[in-house]
Motif scaffolding. Structure first.
Motif, PDB file in Angstrom:
ATOM      1  N   HIS A  86       0.833  -1.208   0.000  1.00  0.00           N
ATOM      2  CA  HIS A  86       0.000   0.000   0.000  1.00  0.00           C
ATOM      3  C   HIS A  86       0.867   1.258   0.000  1.00  0.00           C
ATOM      4  N   GLN A 143       2.376   1.737  -3.379  1.00  0.00           N
ATOM      5  CA  GLN A 143       1.395   2.205  -4.364  1.00  0.00           C
ATOM      6  C   GLN A 143       1.159   3.705  -4.214  1.00  0.00           C
ATOM      7  N   HIS A 144       1.078   4.163  -2.948  1.00  0.00           N
ATOM      8  CA  HIS A 144       0.930   5.610  -2.752  1.00  0.00           C
ATOM      9  C   HIS A 144       2.193   6.350  -3.155  1.00  0.00           C
ATOM     10  N   TYR A 196     -10.879  -2.501  -0.812  1.00  0.00           N
ATOM     11  CA  TYR A 196      -9.654  -2.558  -1.626  1.00  0.00           C
ATOM     12  C   TYR A 196     -10.031  -2.801  -3.082  1.00  0.00           C
ATOM     13  N   ASN A 199      -3.940  -3.846 -11.646  1.00  0.00           N
ATOM     14  CA  ASN A 199      -4.176  -2.443 -11.334  1.00  0.00           C
ATOM     15  C   ASN A 199      -5.369  -2.002 -12.162  1.00  0.00           C
ATOM     16  N   TRP A 200      -5.987  -0.873 -11.821  1.00  0.00           N
ATOM     17  CA  TRP A 200      -7.154  -0.417 -12.579  1.00  0.00           C
ATOM     18  C   TRP A 200      -7.239   1.092 -12.523  1.00  0.00           C
TER      19      TRP A 200
HETATM   20  C1  AVJ Z   1      -4.817  -0.156  -7.116  1.00  0.00           C
HETATM   21  C2  AVJ Z   1      -3.665   1.888  -7.587  1.00  0.00           C
HETATM   22  C3  AVJ Z   1      -6.007   1.677  -8.089  1.00  0.00           C
HETATM   23  O1  AVJ Z   1      -4.450   4.028  -5.661  1.00  0.00           O
HETATM   24  O2  AVJ Z   1      -6.598   3.787  -5.800  1.00  0.00           O
HETATM   25  C4  AVJ Z   1      -4.270   2.708  -2.529  1.00  0.00           C
HETATM   26  C5  AVJ Z   1      -4.359   1.346  -4.684  1.00  0.00           C
HETATM   27  N1  AVJ Z   1      -5.852   1.244  -2.636  1.00  0.00           N
HETATM   28  N2  AVJ Z   1      -4.967   2.747  -1.394  1.00  0.00           N
HETATM   29  C6  AVJ Z   1      -5.455   3.328  -5.725  1.00  0.00           C
HETATM   30  C7  AVJ Z   1      -4.815   1.763  -3.310  1.00  0.00           C
HETATM   31  C8  AVJ Z   1      -5.943   1.866  -1.457  1.00  0.00           C
HETATM   32  C9  AVJ Z   1      -5.331   1.809  -5.751  1.00  0.00           C
HETATM   33  N3  AVJ Z   1      -4.947   1.302  -7.116  1.00  0.00           N
END
Ligand code: AVJ
Ligand code: FE
Length: 433
Positions: free
Chosen positions: A134, A137-138, A379, A409-410
């Motif tokens: 997480h 990803q941020h 999630y 990813n989306w």
């Molecule tokens: C999977 C990249 C679409 O950034 O919205 C971050 C990952 N989920 N915090 C996003 C995510 C909760 C998510 N993505």
């Protein structure tokens, strides 16, 4: 500590070093909203700590909330990104102190945890894998925000291998079933599960991601003026938003230029194109006489080893990504030229499927048969449907621990702030397979 615990502690530390590096900028830059589709950087920073507190300290560790009054501000579902700058967010120094306080306690919980117990959150360190991915990803999102605001400081000029684009342009994936998704990779998200059999007819897929040079040929051929290449929604978007080229590209004296972390430079022909929307990727593929791969086609080309009859965690095998395999982890602030990673080839011969650019697929983000939300519905599950398109493979900005063959990813089809490009596919003719 056990080997797994040491690995987790090192992974957590690497993610935190990265978050702190990206937010080592003036407070003014941290609190400002650079784009209505992105959070202020200081929100991302405190949010990763709040998420870690929620999942590791409270859910897994059973501790009481440290600062319950801030939870609502950092709940991504309580406030859309555009509203976040108006919240009474923690000041940058307060945010750093808060996430450091959480982290200290997280390491205590890790130290005390029994990772071999059959516990839904703790076994194999699952909850730690969740918060570590997480944060990365941020971090990638923060990097996209920094690219949007054009801040020059963060461009990294790390060495990347040279390109070697000679040889076949496409590779053939023979017809047959493969196993998509996973039931065994310990840190896989709920949306990657369960493993399931998918049977596909034979198809061709590009050996490399589409380059800037190939994409420029589409532009120079008038591709953005010709509705034939665009889906109806894509054409409507292109006209209404007056889109003329990938985000950050401009035309100067007959040549394509781009701005990368505040620096203008000529568009490099051999580098995978990035900052294109799904609409643009889909239009390019149609212009090229191809189509986007489905996510099943993408996954089979990435990881399926027909001789072993099993899927690999990565195109080259199950070994963790190393510097010779892929361009991951922000080594340099850019994709590497095509042909730079022959050692990262997949069993069918596709290259640079992991790293470089997220690759748009034609697929909507949907649950696999037998999907079960874990550990929380927000999630993945709340995003399932026909609004979002799936991207695969990770980018140069993705950390190696936050991507694998099965990773999904989306994003929305008009979004282009992510480091996303494409590769094309087409069905094989009878007799070719
Ligand atoms: C999977 C990249 C679409 O950034 O919205 C971050 C990952 N989920 N915090 C996003 C995510 C909760 C998510 N993505
Ligand atoms: Fe988040």
């Amino acid at each position: 500590m056990s080997g797994l615990k040491e690995r987790i502690a090192a992974e957590l530390e690497a993610g935190r070093a990265r978050s702190l590096a990206y937010t080592d900028v003036d407070d003014e830059v941290l609190v400002r909203q650079h784009s209505p589709i992105m959070s202020p950087l200081v929100w991302d920073l405190a949010h990763v700590g709040n998420y870690e507190e929620l999942w590791v300290l409270r859910e897994a560790g059973g501790l009481t909330p440290l600062r319950p009054e801030i939870d609502e501000m950092y709940d991504a579902f309580a406030h859309p990104r555009g509203e976040r700058p108006a919240l009474p967010l923690l000041h940058p120094d307060e945010a750093r102190a808060y996430i450091a306080g959480v982290r200290g306690r997280v390491l205590d919980v890790l130290d005390a945890a029994d990772l071999s117990r059959p516990d839904p959150l703790c076994s194999q360190g699952l909850v730690f894998g969740l918060v570590m991915q997480h944060e990365h990803q941020h971090d990638e999102t923060m990097l996209a925000t920094l690219q949007l605001c054009g801040l020059p400081g963060l461009v990294r000029d790390g060495d990347l291998p040279a390109g070697r684009p000679a040889g076949a342009a496409e590779v053939l994936v023979p017809a047959g079933p493969f196993i998509a998704g996973t039931g065994t990779l310990p840190w896989a998200y709920d949306n990657e599960r369960p493993a399931h059999r998918v049977d596909l007819p034979a198809y061709w897929i590009d050996r490399f991601p589409v380059t800037c040079g190939a994409y420029a040929a589409f532009l120079d051929d008038g591709g953005y003026e010709d509705p034939r290449w665009w889906s109806p929604g894509g054409w409507e978007w292109r006209v209404r938003r007056e889109v003329r080229a990938p985000l950050f590209w401009t035309r100067e004296a007959g040549a394509w230029w781009r701005t990368r972390f505040g620096r203008p430079e000529p568009v490099p022909a051999e580098e995978p194109v990035q900052h294109v929307s799904w609409f643009e990727a889909d239009a390019y593929a149609r212009w090229a006489g191809r189509r986007l791969p489905t996510e099943a086609e993408w996954e089979k080309a990435c990881g399926w080893d027909p001789r072993a009859g099993r899927a690999r965690a990565y195109p080259w095998g199950d070994a963790e990504p190393g510097p010779r395999h892929a361009n991951l982890g922000h080594r340099a602030s850019r994709p590497a030229p095509v042909g730079a990673f022959p050692s990262g080839a997949s069993p069918c011969g596709a290259e640079q499927m992991i790293g470089e650019v997220w690759e748009w697929t034609s697929s909507c983000f949907l649950p696999y048969p037998g999907f079960r939300a874990f550990p929380y519905r927000q999630y993945s599950e709340v995003f399932f449907g026909d609004h979002y398109r799936v991207l695969r493979g990770g980018s140069w900005a993705t950390h190696p621990s936050a991507v694998r063959t099965t990773f999904r990813n989306w994003d929305l089809p008009h979004r282009r702030q992510i480091f996303a490009g494409l590769r094309c596919a087409r069905p094989a003719a009878p007799g070719e397979a």
